[in-house]
Each structure stands twice: as C-alpha cells, then as structure tokens.
Design a protein around this motif. Structure first.
Motif, mmCIF file in Angstrom:
data_model
loop_
_atom_site.group_PDB
_atom_site.id
_atom_site.type_symbol
_atom_site.label_atom_id
_atom_site.label_comp_id
_atom_site.label_asym_id
_atom_site.label_seq_id
_atom_site.Cartn_x
_atom_site.Cartn_y
_atom_site.Cartn_z
ATOM 1 N N LYS A 137 0.867 -1.176 0.000
ATOM 2 C CA LYS A 137 0.000 0.000 0.000
ATOM 3 C C LYS A 137 0.903 1.225 0.000
ATOM 4 C CE LYS A 137 -3.803 2.468 0.525
ATOM 5 N NZ LYS A 137 -4.755 2.655 -0.571
ATOM 6 N N ILE A 138 1.468 1.525 -1.184
ATOM 7 C CA ILE A 138 2.428 2.610 -1.241
ATOM 8 C C ILE A 138 1.827 3.891 -1.810
ATOM 9 C CG2 ILE A 138 4.390 1.034 -1.410
ATOM 10 C CD1 ILE A 138 4.516 1.685 -4.409
ATOM 11 N N CYS A 139 0.555 3.855 -2.206
ATOM 12 C CA CYS A 139 -0.076 5.078 -2.699
ATOM 13 C C CYS A 139 -0.532 5.913 -1.501
ATOM 14 C CB CYS A 139 -1.228 4.768 -3.637
ATOM 15 S SG CYS A 139 -2.606 3.897 -2.867
ATOM 16 N N GLY A 140 -1.439 6.841 -1.717
ATOM 17 C CA GLY A 140 -1.839 7.740 -0.648
ATOM 18 C C GLY A 140 -2.745 7.092 0.385
ATOM 19 N N ASP A 141 -2.739 7.678 1.568
ATOM 20 C CA ASP A 141 -3.611 7.282 2.672
ATOM 21 C C ASP A 141 -3.453 5.823 3.082
ATOM 22 O OD1 ASP A 141 -4.610 9.743 3.216
ATOM 23 O OD2 ASP A 141 -6.447 9.503 2.051
ATOM 24 N N GLY A 142 -2.206 5.357 3.108
ATOM 25 C CA GLY A 142 -1.921 4.025 3.630
ATOM 26 C C GLY A 142 -1.724 4.071 5.143
ATOM 27 N N PRO A 143 -1.251 2.980 5.724
ATOM 28 C CA PRO A 143 -1.109 2.891 7.181
ATOM 29 C C PRO A 143 -0.217 3.973 7.785
ATOM 30 C CG PRO A 143 -0.929 0.717 6.182
ATOM 31 C CD PRO A 143 -0.949 1.695 5.055
ATOM 32 N N PHE A 144 0.903 4.298 7.119
ATOM 33 C CA PHE A 144 1.798 5.296 7.691
ATOM 34 C C PHE A 144 1.231 6.704 7.559
ATOM 35 C CE2 PHE A 144 4.936 1.867 7.450
ATOM 36 C CZ PHE A 144 5.538 1.990 8.689
ATOM 37 N N THR A 145 0.485 6.953 6.498
ATOM 38 C CA THR A 145 -0.178 8.247 6.366
ATOM 39 C C THR A 145 -1.151 8.439 7.518
ATOM 40 O OG1 THR A 145 0.011 8.152 3.951
ATOM 41 C CG2 THR A 145 -1.577 9.706 4.871
ATOM 42 N N ARG A 146 -1.892 7.390 7.844
ATOM 43 C CA ARG A 146 -2.840 7.486 8.952
ATOM 44 C C ARG A 146 -2.122 7.690 10.283
ATOM 45 N NH1 ARG A 146 -5.405 3.477 5.828
ATOM 46 N NH2 ARG A 146 -4.572 1.766 7.080
ATOM 47 N N LYS A 147 -1.003 6.993 10.469
ATOM 48 C CA LYS A 147 -0.239 7.169 11.703
ATOM 49 C C LYS A 147 0.260 8.602 11.848
ATOM 50 C CE LYS A 147 1.545 2.426 12.265
ATOM 51 N NZ LYS A 147 2.775 1.603 12.316
ATOM 52 N N CYS A 148 0.764 9.163 10.756
ATOM 53 C CA CYS A 148 1.262 10.539 10.791
ATOM 54 C C CYS A 148 0.137 11.516 11.094
ATOM 55 C CB CYS A 148 1.917 10.904 9.458
ATOM 56 S SG CYS A 148 3.495 10.093 9.133
ATOM 57 N N SER A 149 -0.978 11.338 10.419
ATOM 58 C CA SER A 149 -2.123 12.240 10.620
ATOM 59 C C SER A 149 -2.612 12.179 12.064
ATOM 60 C CB SER A 149 -3.254 11.880 9.667
ATOM 61 O OG SER A 149 -2.857 12.043 8.321
ATOM 62 N N GLN A 150 -2.705 10.978 12.598
ATOM 63 C CA GLN A 150 -3.172 10.824 13.976
ATOM 64 C C GLN A 150 -2.188 11.428 14.964
ATOM 65 O OE1 GLN A 150 -3.760 6.575 14.109
ATOM 66 N NE2 GLN A 150 -5.641 6.653 12.877
ATOM 67 N N TRP A 151 -0.901 11.284 14.682
ATOM 68 C CA TRP A 151 0.117 11.876 15.562
ATOM 69 C C TRP A 151 -0.018 13.396 15.575
ATOM 70 C CZ3 TRP A 151 3.895 15.466 15.779
ATOM 71 C CH2 TRP A 151 4.853 15.362 16.784
ATOM 72 N N ILE A 152 -0.170 13.993 14.402
ATOM 73 C CA ILE A 152 -0.273 15.449 14.311
ATOM 74 C C ILE A 152 -1.566 15.944 14.959
ATOM 75 C CG2 ILE A 152 -0.465 17.399 12.695
ATOM 76 C CD1 ILE A 152 1.336 15.720 10.781
ATOM 77 N N GLU A 153 -2.647 15.217 14.756
ATOM 78 C CA GLU A 153 -3.915 15.601 15.390
ATOM 79 C C GLU A 153 -3.785 15.569 16.912
ATOM 80 O OE1 GLU A 153 -6.635 13.824 11.729
ATOM 81 O OE2 GLU A 153 -6.633 12.803 13.677
ATOM 82 N N ALA A 154 -3.118 14.567 17.429
ATOM 83 C CA ALA A 154 -2.943 14.459 18.877
ATOM 84 C C ALA A 154 -2.026 15.561 19.404
ATOM 85 C CB ALA A 154 -2.379 13.079 19.243
ATOM 86 N N GLN A 155 -0.965 15.852 18.654
ATOM 87 C CA GLN A 155 0.010 16.845 19.099
ATOM 88 C C GLN A 155 -0.551 18.259 19.041
ATOM 89 O OE1 GLN A 155 2.140 19.320 17.417
ATOM 90 N NE2 GLN A 155 3.265 19.653 19.336
ATOM 91 N N THR A 156 -1.356 18.542 18.016
ATOM 92 C CA THR A 156 -1.865 19.903 17.824
ATOM 93 C C THR A 156 -3.276 20.096 18.382
ATOM 94 O OG1 THR A 156 -2.788 19.384 15.632
ATOM 95 C CG2 THR A 156 -0.503 20.175 15.716
ATOM 96 N N LYS A 157 -3.952 18.982 18.665
ATOM 97 C CA LYS A 157 -5.347 19.025 19.134
ATOM 98 C C LYS A 157 -6.260 19.715 18.120
ATOM 99 C CE LYS A 157 -4.143 18.860 24.050
ATOM 100 N NZ LYS A 157 -2.708 18.587 23.822
ATOM 101 N N THR A 158 -6.039 19.427 16.853
ATOM 102 C CA THR A 158 -6.898 19.952 15.799
ATOM 103 C C THR A 158 -7.888 18.880 15.367
ATOM 104 O OG1 THR A 158 -6.839 21.293 13.785
ATOM 105 C CG2 THR A 158 -5.547 19.266 13.764
ATOM 106 N N ALA A 159 -8.976 19.310 14.707
ATOM 107 C CA ALA A 159 -10.041 18.362 14.354
ATOM 108 C C ALA A 159 -9.573 17.323 13.349
ATOM 109 C CB ALA A 159 -11.253 19.118 13.813
#
Length: 381
Positions: A28-50
């Motif tokens: 799953k090397i295209c967009g929105d794979g497992p690592f993309t989700r991990k990064c997004s979740q990390w940033i959401e948690a760190q910044t507390k954005t929606a």
C-alpha cells in the motif's frame, strides 16, 4: 574553500528506511496508507486539531485551503511580503490579488496593527506567516478576522512543535499549513499537512484532496463505490513518504531538543556582540514557544551582510539569506500590491543572515560558526 558546515542537513533518525520497507511490504504505497494514517493521527494528537490531511507539500496544503474557501478571481488576501512564494501562489492561482502589508522588525511576522487598514470589500482572508516558528499575534489577528468575517489561513510551514500562548501554531485559523520539506525540522523530503479546525470542512477537504471523489468514504466502508462529487486534484503523498516522516515524528521531542540546544548555544555565544550593538539576535515573545527552526542574526546593512556571508564561506561555513520580498518581484508586481509603507520589510530582509542549524549539528560545529562570526566583527573593529 571546501564547505565544512552546510547550512542544512535533512534530519535522519535511523528508522526511515525500515519503515519505508514496511510500507512496501504492506503493498500500500499510494496515498492514505497505514503510515499516512499514523502521521495524521500523531499530528492531530500533538496539535489538538479536528483533522490533519497529509499533502505532497505545504504549497499544496495552502492550495487546498484556498479551494475550500472558494477563493476566486477578484478576491483579495492579506499577507506579509516577507514570505515564501507559496503563501501568495495558492491564492493567486485562484485569481485573487495578494495584498501585502509590512512586517514587525522584532519577529519578522506580519504587523497585526496594519491589517485592518488593508481590508476592503474584496478581502476574503488573512494569511499570517509564523516566521522561524515564532507565532504571530494570533489573538489580534483572529479578533480582526471575526470582526470583518474573514477566514484565516495560517502559514505554519516552519511551525510544527511551536505554540502561541500554549496553543499549537496552525490551529487558530480555519486552516493551518505545515511543511515537511527537507529544510524543515521534521521532513519527508517534500511534504506538508493541512490542519482543519472546523469539522464542517472535513468532508469537502477529503473530496477535493481525492480528485473530487468520495473515495475516502469508500475506503472507510461508508459507501459501496466512490463517485465524482466535486472539482479536485490529487493532494495525497505516497505512503512511503509518510513512512519516512513517521520515523521522525516518533522522535520529534528529541529532534526539537537537539535543535534548541544548538539555538541556545548560538545565542549565548553571540550575545556579547548583540550587547555591543554589532548585531541583533532573534526576538522570542514571552508568550511564544518556538521550535528552534532557525537561528539568524541581523547585520548593520546589506553591505555588511554580504561581507559576513563571504567571510564565513571562506571559513568553510555555508550561511544563507532568506526571502526577497514578494512585492518587489515581477510576479508580486503583477499579482499583488503593497498596502501602506514598506518601512521594515525590505530593510530588515536585507540585514538577515541565517546560520547553519540542523538536527545533527554538533556543539563543536556550532562553536566554530559562532567564533567565526565573532572573528569577523573583531577584525571590523
């Protein structure tokens, strides 16, 4: 002379290749794979954005924000002239006019006291830029935006792991935009992220980011097939890029501390020159927590900066100046206008010189750079 100390070395933690191989094994090397989700979740948690959506660049994150706001021909967007071209490009591409206002000489950020006078009946948005990871006066900017019913798009390209009054940069306006370019504190080579404060924008953002389709809903099992819903483009990075970034997000605190140590070392060593009035050092307001994105000094004028730049290069050190003010560039003259007096933008930009600063820069290397700066001014006495 051969360069001993480069201006920038992209951060590398050691797990990047391991995670990229894992992304390949995931098939799953295209967009929105497992690592993309991990990064997004990390940033959401760190910044507390929606919501956080990774993008191929901060430029494209800003373009996505302009599309979500339906910026169109005839609109105006207020921003500083002292910024990277992408801040203006995102809106100019939609047909808007860039309205530049002067900066504050202390932080190099947009002067919040000049914004309101630049507002017209065509103004749609304000785009503050958090220069060097030091927050703009967001309380004042948000008050102006609310009073005039304007959107705010924060260019927080340099702002990850930094805050204003305890709140993460990029989370005040409707949208915030991060950069993960190789010159940034955390990198995926080229890359960015769009932070969305208001949940009402999330569905439209996912559709525009996925070529105008509801493919994101399809992958979540919310629809049986995805369809073309609106205009859009491909604003997704490869999951291999996200895998590279995730290795650094895991060590974001360590990377920030390492950079801060070197930033503080520069400041301590160069403070005597500042106290003598020979140079100026970065100013950090007490209510801002910065991320040591850059360490710059300000010389007397452009002539002195050029001489110092040449001197340091002769000692094997590669410093760098920064932006040529946009309003003075050919495209700036074509697509924008400067509102009010250019009291500080050009003058301060010509004085600023950035010193090497990156994750693996050592204390000895930092000392060498600072000592060479001091040597230059001792010989100028």
């Amino acid at each position: 002379m051969e360069i001993k100390i480069n201006f920038n070395v992209p951060p590398y933690t050691g797990k990047e290749m391991e995670y990229m191989k894992e992304a390949v094994r995931n098939q799953k090397i295209c967009g929105d794979g497992p690592f993309t989700r991990k990064c997004s979740q990390w940033i959401e948690a760190q910044t507390k954005t929606a919501r956080c959506l990774l993008t191929p660049s901060c430029t494209q994150a800003t373009e996505l924000a302009a599309l979500l706001l339906d910026i169109k021909e005839g609109d105006e967007v207020i921003l500083p002239s002292y910024t990277f071209v992408s801040t203006a490009d995102a809106f100019v591409l939609r047909g808007a006019k860039a309205v530049f206002v002067d900066i504050r000489p202390d932080t190099m950020n947009i002067d919040e006291t000049l914004i309101e006078d630049a507002i017209t009946d065509k103004t749609r948005a304000i785009a503050p830029v958090h220069y060097a990871g030091v927050g703009c006066e967001m309380d004042a900017i948000m008050e102006i935006a609310g009073k005039h019913h304007l959107a705010v798009v924060e260019d927080a390209a340099q702002g990850i792991m930094a805050s204003y009054k305890g709140k993460a940069l990029g989370t005040f306006g409707e949208f915030g935009c991060f950069s993960f370019h190789e010159t940034k504190n955390l990198s995926m080579g080229e890359g960015g992220a769009l932070l969305i404060r208001d949940e009402n924008y999330i569905e439209d953002a996912e559709i525009i980011r996925e070529k105008g389709t509801d493919r994101s809903k399809y992958h979540r099992g919310q629809v049986d097939k995805y369809r073309w819903q609106n205009y859009g483009s491909s604003y997704l990075p490869s999951d291999m890029n996200a895998a590279y970034l995730y290795a650094q997000l895991e060590l974001a605190e360590e990377i920030t501390k390492a950079r801060m140590d070197r930033w503080n070392q520069y400041r301590e060593m160069l403070l005597p020159l500042a106290e003598e009035g020979r140079i100026e050092l970065p100013y950090i307001p007490s209510y801002c927590s910065h991320n040591a994105h850059m360490f710059y000094i300000k010389t007397k004028d452009l002539e002195e900066r050029s001489a110092l730049d040449a001197f340091l290069k002769g000692k094997g050190i590669l410093p760098a100046s920064h932006y040529v003010p946009l309003h003075s560039a050919p495209a700036g003259l074509k697509f924008g206008r400067f509102h009010g007096e250019d009291k500080y933008t050009t003058k301060e930009s010509e004085r600023l010189l950035r010193l090497p600063l990156y994750y693996e820069l050592t204390a000895d290397e930092t000392e060498y750079v600072a000592e060479q700066v001091k040597t230059f001014y001792r010989q100028e006495t």
